[in-house]
Design a protein around this motif. Structure first.
Motif, PDB file in Angstrom:
ATOM      1  N   GLY A  36      40.480  21.605  52.473  1.00  0.00           N
ATOM      2  CA  GLY A  36      40.556  22.990  52.047  1.00  0.00           C
ATOM      3  C   GLY A  36      41.625  23.263  51.008  1.00  0.00           C
ATOM      4  N   THR A  37      42.099  22.211  50.341  1.00  0.00           N
ATOM      5  CA  THR A  37      43.125  22.373  49.313  1.00  0.00           C
ATOM      6  C   THR A  37      42.561  23.111  48.101  1.00  0.00           C
ATOM      7  N   VAL A  38      43.348  24.016  47.526  1.00  0.00           N
ATOM      8  CA  VAL A  38      42.960  24.699  46.295  1.00  0.00           C
ATOM      9  C   VAL A  38      44.123  24.630  45.313  1.00  0.00           C
ATOM     10  N   ARG A  39      43.809  24.539  44.037  1.00  0.00           N
ATOM     11  CA  ARG A  39      44.832  24.536  42.987  1.00  0.00           C
ATOM     12  C   ARG A  39      44.370  25.458  41.859  1.00  0.00           C
ATOM     13  N   PHE A  40      44.537  26.744  42.067  1.00  0.00           N
ATOM     14  CA  PHE A  40      44.207  27.732  41.048  1.00  0.00           C
ATOM     15  C   PHE A  40      45.499  28.199  40.381  1.00  0.00           C
ATOM     16  N   PHE A  41      45.489  28.204  39.071  1.00  0.00           N
ATOM     17  CA  PHE A  41      46.672  28.556  38.307  1.00  0.00           C
ATOM     18  C   PHE A  41      46.386  29.739  37.389  1.00  0.00           C
ATOM     19  N   GLU A  42      47.423  30.522  37.095  1.00  0.00           N
ATOM     20  CA  GLU A  42      47.306  31.556  36.076  1.00  0.00           C
ATOM     21  C   GLU A  42      47.339  30.895  34.702  1.00  0.00           C
ATOM     22  N   THR A  43      46.401  31.275  33.854  1.00  0.00           N
ATOM     23  CA  THR A  43      46.329  30.719  32.506  1.00  0.00           C
ATOM     24  C   THR A  43      46.977  31.684  31.507  1.00  0.00           C
ATOM     25  N   GLU A  44      47.020  31.242  30.257  1.00  0.00           N
ATOM     26  CA  GLU A  44      47.610  32.071  29.205  1.00  0.00           C
ATOM     27  C   GLU A  44      46.631  33.107  28.671  1.00  0.00           C
ATOM     28  N   VAL A  45      45.365  33.007  29.075  1.00  0.00           N
ATOM     29  CA  VAL A  45      44.333  33.927  28.588  1.00  0.00           C
ATOM     30  C   VAL A  45      44.259  35.136  29.514  1.00  0.00           C
ATOM     31  N   LEU A  46      44.155  36.330  28.930  1.00  0.00           N
ATOM     32  CA  LEU A  46      44.145  37.569  29.699  1.00  0.00           C
ATOM     33  C   LEU A  46      42.724  38.103  29.858  1.00  0.00           C
ATOM     34  N   ASP A  47      42.462  38.748  30.989  1.00  0.00           N
ATOM     35  CA  ASP A  47      41.158  39.380  31.201  1.00  0.00           C
ATOM     36  C   ASP A  47      41.155  40.782  30.597  1.00  0.00           C
ATOM     37  N   SER A  48      40.078  41.541  30.846  1.00  0.00           N
ATOM     38  CA  SER A  48      39.933  42.858  30.239  1.00  0.00           C
ATOM     39  C   SER A  48      40.989  43.849  30.718  1.00  0.00           C
ATOM     40  N   ALA A  49      41.586  43.573  31.878  1.00  0.00           N
ATOM     41  CA  ALA A  49      42.625  44.451  32.416  1.00  0.00           C
ATOM     42  C   ALA A  49      44.025  44.011  31.996  1.00  0.00           C
ATOM     43  N   GLY A  50      44.093  42.962  31.160  1.00  0.00           N
ATOM     44  CA  GLY A  50      45.385  42.469  30.714  1.00  0.00           C
ATOM     45  C   GLY A  50      46.065  41.546  31.693  1.00  0.00           C
ATOM     46  N   GLU A  51      45.319  41.073  32.711  1.00  0.00           N
ATOM     47  CA  GLU A  51      45.865  40.165  33.716  1.00  0.00           C
ATOM     48  C   GLU A  51      45.522  38.721  33.354  1.00  0.00           C
ATOM     49  N   SER A 174      36.664  29.127  26.197  1.00  0.00           N
ATOM     50  CA  SER A 174      35.758  29.348  27.322  1.00  0.00           C
ATOM     51  C   SER A 174      36.327  30.376  28.297  1.00  0.00           C
ATOM     52  N   LEU A 175      37.634  30.344  28.513  1.00  0.00           N
ATOM     53  CA  LEU A 175      38.261  31.340  29.380  1.00  0.00           C
ATOM     54  C   LEU A 175      38.089  32.744  28.791  1.00  0.00           C
ATOM     55  N   ALA A 176      38.269  32.868  27.485  1.00  0.00           N
ATOM     56  CA  ALA A 176      38.087  34.158  26.834  1.00  0.00           C
ATOM     57  C   ALA A 176      36.636  34.623  26.930  1.00  0.00           C
ATOM     58  N   HIS A 177      35.707  33.691  26.770  1.00  0.00           N
ATOM     59  CA  HIS A 177      34.288  34.012  26.907  1.00  0.00           C
ATOM     60  C   HIS A 177      33.991  34.497  28.328  1.00  0.00           C
ATOM     61  N   HIS A 178      34.550  33.811  29.287  1.00  0.00           N
ATOM     62  CA  HIS A 178      34.362  34.164  30.692  1.00  0.00           C
ATOM     63  C   HIS A 178      34.848  35.592  30.949  1.00  0.00           C
ATOM     64  N   ALA A 179      35.993  35.932  30.399  1.00  0.00           N
ATOM     65  CA  ALA A 179      36.540  37.278  30.566  1.00  0.00           C
ATOM     66  C   ALA A 179      35.668  38.315  29.867  1.00  0.00           C
ATOM     67  N   HIS A 180      35.203  37.971  28.670  1.00  0.00           N
ATOM     68  CA  HIS A 180      34.363  38.889  27.910  1.00  0.00           C
ATOM     69  C   HIS A 180      33.063  39.203  28.650  1.00  0.00           C
ATOM     70  N   MET A 181      32.543  38.228  29.383  1.00  0.00           N
ATOM     71  CA  MET A 181      31.302  38.415  30.144  1.00  0.00           C
ATOM     72  C   MET A 181      31.531  39.202  31.427  1.00  0.00           C
ATOM     73  N   GLY A 182      32.784  39.498  31.735  1.00  0.00           N
ATOM     74  CA  GLY A 182      33.090  40.278  32.934  1.00  0.00           C
ATOM     75  C   GLY A 182      32.926  39.528  34.230  1.00  0.00           C
ATOM     76  N   ARG A 183      33.126  38.196  34.197  1.00  0.00           N
ATOM     77  CA  ARG A 183      32.923  37.388  35.403  1.00  0.00           C
ATOM     78  C   ARG A 183      34.223  36.829  35.970  1.00  0.00           C
ATOM     79  N   SER A 184      35.351  37.197  35.404  1.00  0.00           N
ATOM     80  CA  SER A 184      36.633  36.667  35.882  1.00  0.00           C
ATOM     81  C   SER A 184      37.066  37.417  37.138  1.00  0.00           C
ATOM     82  N   LEU A 185      37.156  36.727  38.228  1.00  0.00           N
ATOM     83  CA  LEU A 185      37.565  37.339  39.485  1.00  0.00           C
ATOM     84  C   LEU A 185      38.985  37.875  39.365  1.00  0.00           C
TER      85      LEU A 185
END
Length: 355
Positions: A36-51, A174-185
């Motif tokens: 059940g190990t997870v390694r999720f990190f904050e990236t330098e790319v921001l979502d639509s809310a600036g996060e 790709s991260l920016a594309h993901h955010a633009h599509m509104g799929r970033s959790l």
């Protein structure tokens, strides 16, 4: 269980290689996923809310690397592990059936550069690919690759085949594309997903080759199916789960696979509500195939959305599950793996222990 009981279309899994943010080898990835190990990190790319967008990234890869460079690094690492031992088997050439990202899933990538990196890393083994063996169907691509692999082996065009998948949604574009599509959790998108990356390869052999060489397989692929969902994720229409229900039905009515329930289910999906509803409908329509009680794991819980790499990674997870779960009866343990692409392609397979 002998080859006759497994069926003529069964394929022996002889080698495995995985590379993910959880580990650079199959063993490391399998153990960490099971724990059940997870390694999720904050990236330098921001979502639509600036996060900052959170993603499952391999820290060894620099953030500025392109999608092509990330995919190549992941794929080469997994490939070299999967090909260990091929020298002793006398393998000189291998048909390569590779699942790749589906169109619109992120930044573009250089397929020629990716294939060159793989061929340069394959050593004395010559990888052979063509337009028909390079499958741009995202999460469903691995299952189409299995179908093509079976044709190679059953027709005796080859004694061995290499099936794999590689993807990365963690480059900046790709991260920016993901955010633009509104799929970033995130706080503003509760029904979203986390981008991921990874690669995996399986070395497969026919029952005849496996028997003649006296090899001990890691497991067996005893059945597989393909279908298509007319009301796919990209169309945003009410999902009636026609495609996944049909894929499960094909396995439920398969002369070998349909003889009894599977023991566990592994999903290649992202955790979004669309996919959860799709599985619920398909499960109820094919209850005789499913575990009782239902036990299921989602790759997104460990690695986020790894796209085209999800199939081989979940196959590796299935092999680990087979080792950990001793069969309750004489029949070997079985795991159902399935994956659905955003554009509607659907695939599934059943992996069985070697007992």
């Amino acid at each position: 269980m002998n080859a006759r009981r497994r069926g003529a279309d069964a394929m022996a899994i002889i080698g495995l290689g995985l590379c993910t943010p959880l580990g650079l080898t199959a063993r490391a990835t399998q153990v960490e996923m099971a724990a059940g190990t997870v390694r999720f990190f904050e990236t330098e790319v921001l979502d639509s809310a600036g996060e900052p967008i959170r993603a499952s990234v391999l820290p060894l890869l620099e953030p500025e690397l392109t999608r092509t460079e990330r995919m190549a690094a992941l794929a080469v690492t997994a490939l070299q592990e999967a090909l260990k031992g091929t020298a002793s088997l006398g393998i000189e050439r291998l048909p390569l059936l590779l699942a790749l990202p589906e169109a619109g899933s992120g930044a573009s990538f250089d397929l020629k550069a990716l294939l060159k990196a793989l061929n340069d890393a394959s050593g004395p083994v010559r990888l052979e690919s063509s337009e028909s063996t390079l499958i741009s169907e995202g999460r469903a691509g691995f299952f189409r690759a299995l179908t093509e692999a079976s044709r190679f082996l059953s027709s005796r065009k080859a004694s061995w085949v290499l099936v794999g998948g590689v993807d990365s949604m963690c480059d900046r574009d790709s991260l920016a594309h993901h955010a633009h599509m509104g799929r970033s959790l995130g706080p503003s998108t509760r029904d979203g997903t986390l981008p991921g990356e990874g690669a995996g390869f399986l070395l497969l052999a026919s029952p005849l080759t496996q028997g003649q060489r006296g090899l001990a397989p890691l497991g067996w692929i005893v059945g597989y199916s393909l279908s298509h969902e007319p009301h796919c994720f990209l169309q945003r229409k009410p999902n009636l789960a026609e495609g996944l229900s049909d894929a499960f039905r094909q396995l439920r009515t398969h002369p070998v696979v349909g003889a009894r329930r599977v023991d566990h289910v592994l999903s290649c999906q992202t955790g979004e509500n669309f996919w959860a509803q799709e599985f619920n409908y398909s499960y109820l329509r094919n209850a005789p195939l499913m575990p009782e009680p239902l036990t299921m794991a989602l790759i997104a819980a460990s690695l986020g959305d790894v796209g085209a790499a999800a199939g081989p990674i979940q196959a590796g997870s299935a092999l680990h599950h087979l080792k950990r779960q001793a069969p309750a009866e004489e029949d070997p343990t079985r795991v159902l793996v399935y994956g659905c692409a955003d554009a509607g392609q659907v695939g599934a397979c059943v992996i069985e222990g070697d007992s």
